[in-house]
Design a protein around this motif. Sequence first.
Motif, PDB file in Angstrom:
ATOM      1  N   ALA A  80       0.811  -1.223   0.000  1.00 27.67           N
ATOM      2  CA  ALA A  80       0.000   0.000   0.000  1.00 27.67           C
ATOM      3  C   ALA A  80       0.841   1.267   0.000  1.00 27.67           C
ATOM      4  CB  ALA A  80      -0.936  -0.011   1.209  1.00 27.67           C
ATOM      5  N   GLY A  81       2.135   1.168   0.346  1.00 24.59           N
ATOM      6  CA  GLY A  81       2.977   2.356   0.383  1.00 24.59           C
ATOM      7  C   GLY A  81       3.556   2.745  -0.963  1.00 24.59           C
ATOM      8  N   LEU A  82       3.396   1.906  -1.971  1.00 23.31           N
ATOM      9  CA  LEU A  82       3.896   2.222  -3.310  1.00 23.31           C
ATOM     10  C   LEU A  82       2.920   3.134  -4.043  1.00 23.31           C
ATOM     11  CD1 LEU A  82       5.126  -1.337  -4.398  1.00 23.31           C
ATOM     12  CD2 LEU A  82       6.560   0.613  -3.760  1.00 23.31           C
ATOM     13  N   PRO A  83       3.385   3.929  -5.004  1.00 20.68           N
ATOM     14  CA  PRO A  83       2.482   4.768  -5.798  1.00 20.68           C
ATOM     15  C   PRO A  83       1.421   3.914  -6.500  1.00 20.68           C
ATOM     16  CG  PRO A  83       4.773   5.386  -6.193  1.00 20.68           C
ATOM     17  CD  PRO A  83       4.810   4.128  -5.381  1.00 20.68           C
ATOM     18  N   HIS A  84       0.223   4.481  -6.639  1.00 14.40           N
ATOM     19  CA  HIS A  84      -0.875   3.726  -7.253  1.00 14.40           C
ATOM     20  C   HIS A  84      -0.517   3.268  -8.663  1.00 14.40           C
ATOM     21  CE1 HIS A  84      -4.873   2.569  -8.539  1.00 14.40           C
ATOM     22  NE2 HIS A  84      -4.776   3.406  -9.559  1.00 14.40           N
ATOM     23  N   THR A  85       0.164   4.130  -9.433  1.00 16.88           N
ATOM     24  CA  THR A  85       0.511   3.764 -10.813  1.00 16.88           C
ATOM     25  C   THR A  85       1.450   2.564 -10.846  1.00 16.88           C
ATOM     26  OG1 THR A  85       2.268   5.431 -10.720  1.00 16.88           O
ATOM     27  CG2 THR A  85       0.179   6.085 -11.745  1.00 16.88           C
ATOM     28  N   GLU A  86       2.382   2.511  -9.885  1.00 18.28           N
ATOM     29  CA  GLU A  86       3.324   1.394  -9.834  1.00 18.28           C
ATOM     30  C   GLU A  86       2.616   0.098  -9.465  1.00 18.28           C
ATOM     31  OE1 GLU A  86       7.459   0.266  -7.444  1.00 18.28           O
ATOM     32  OE2 GLU A  86       6.869   2.374  -7.700  1.00 18.28           O
ATOM     33  N   ARG A  87       1.680   0.188  -8.511  1.00 15.42           N
ATOM     34  CA  ARG A  87       0.926  -1.005  -8.133  1.00 15.42           C
ATOM     35  C   ARG A  87       0.057  -1.483  -9.291  1.00 15.42           C
ATOM     36  NH1 ARG A  87      -0.660   2.023  -3.621  1.00 15.42           N
ATOM     37  NH2 ARG A  87      -2.859   1.727  -4.132  1.00 15.42           N
ATOM     38  N   ALA A  88      -0.619  -0.545  -9.963  1.00 15.57           N
ATOM     39  CA  ALA A  88      -1.503  -0.908 -11.071  1.00 15.57           C
ATOM     40  C   ALA A  88      -0.725  -1.557 -12.206  1.00 15.57           C
ATOM     41  CB  ALA A  88      -2.244   0.334 -11.572  1.00 15.57           C
TER      42      ALA A  88
END
Length: 403
Positions: free
Chosen positions: A216-224
Motif C-alpha cells: 500500500a505504500g507504493l504509488p498507485h501507478t506502480e501497483r496498477a
Amino acid sequence: MRKANIRVETINSTTTKSAKDRIIADLQCGHPLTRLLYVTPEFCQMDYFRRILRVIHSQRELARIAIDEAHCISEWGHDFRPAFKALSFFKTEFPDVPMMCLTATATARVRDDIIETLGLDLTKIKMFRMTTGRPNLHYEVRFKSDEEDHYPNFLHWLKTVHARRTANPDRASQLTSQNQRTDNVPGIIYTLFRKDCESLAARLRADGIGAKPYHAGLPHTERAEALSNWVANVPGYDVIVATTAFGMGIDKENVRFVVHWQIPKSLEGFYQEAGRAGRDGKASVCMLYYGREDRDRAASMMTRDQARLPTKGQGVAAQQQQMLHRGMSLKALVEYCEKTDGCRHRAIAKYFGDEEIPPCDFACDWCKDAKALVERKERGLVSEEVYSTQREMGKYDIDPYDY
C-alpha cells in the motif's frame, strides 16, 4: 462485465470526480441505466447515497444486494470492519430485496453472526456450502530459524521448478492454461512487512526471476502496472511479492505457487491467500515458512495491539471480541504448522467445520511422506524446551516495535 455488454459502474477511492458525478446523476433519476454497481461498505454508510437507494427502490429498480467478503460483517471474522456491520441497513430499509452474502472463510460461528447481524429471516435463508478441499493444491510447511536465511531454500526450489519445466515442455504445457506462456512460473509471495516486499523482490530479480513488489505504500501507478502486467503474464512480471494489501478480488487462474514468507496473522487469512493458487484446477503449491521466532513475534504484536485497545466507549466490546478471535485463529494456525500427525487438507477442513473430506492423494507434505516431514521439523526447529531456555537467555530478542 462490460465485455458481456452489461452496464456496470464502480465508485471507489480511485474514481475521478467527473466519473462519480456522472454515475450519481444516472442513479438519482430512479430508473438508472446502470445495471450493476460496485461500492464499498463505507460508501453505503453515507446519507446521500442511502437517499438515492430509497429513490431507486421506490421505483422497483433495486433488484438484489450482494455482499462479498461477508466474513468482514462478523466480529468473529478474521477481518472484521465496522462498516460491513452497518449493512444491516439494507434489510431494515428494503426487506423485500433479496440479499446474497459470499465468503470463502466463514466458520459456523461466523455464519451465524452474519445472519444475526444483518437481520436475515431464518425461514427464508438458503445456504450453499462448498467443501474446503481443493485436491490440486499441495500444502507444505517448511521449518526455519531466524539464524538462517531461508531465501536460498526457496530460490533452489523455484530454480528446480524452472529447470523441470524446461526439461519437460510437454509436462509444462499440461500445467499451463491455453494461450499462456510455458517459460514462467507465476506466483505470489506474501510477507508481513513492506520492507520485505521490496528487498525480496530485488533479490529475486538479481537471481534472474521476474519479481515485483506490491504494497500500500507504493504509488498507485506502480501497483496498477505490476498487477496488470502480472495478470497478463508479461515477461519480467512472473512473481508478485506482496503484503496482504494484494489479492482481494484478484482472479488470475494460473498461479502456480503461493508462498508465505512468515506465519500469517490467522488461519483464515492463510487459507484465503493460499487459495489464490491453482484456480484453473491444475497442480499448484502452497508453501508456508514457519519458525518459532515468527510465532512469538506474531503473539507479541497481538499483545501490543491488545494493549492499545480503548477500555471505554462505543465498539470496545466488538474490538475485544475480534482480538480474542485473532488469538484463537493464530493458535489454530500454529497448531497446523507444528503438528506432524495428519493430513493438512483435513486440518483446514476441520477448522471450518467441513469434516467429511478424506485424506488427500499425496497433496500435502504429511500424506506425501510423513516420516520425512517429522525429520525436517526436527532438523529445522530446535526443541521447544531448548528454544524457551535460549530465549530466556536473550538469544531471541523479539521486539514487535521493530516491525
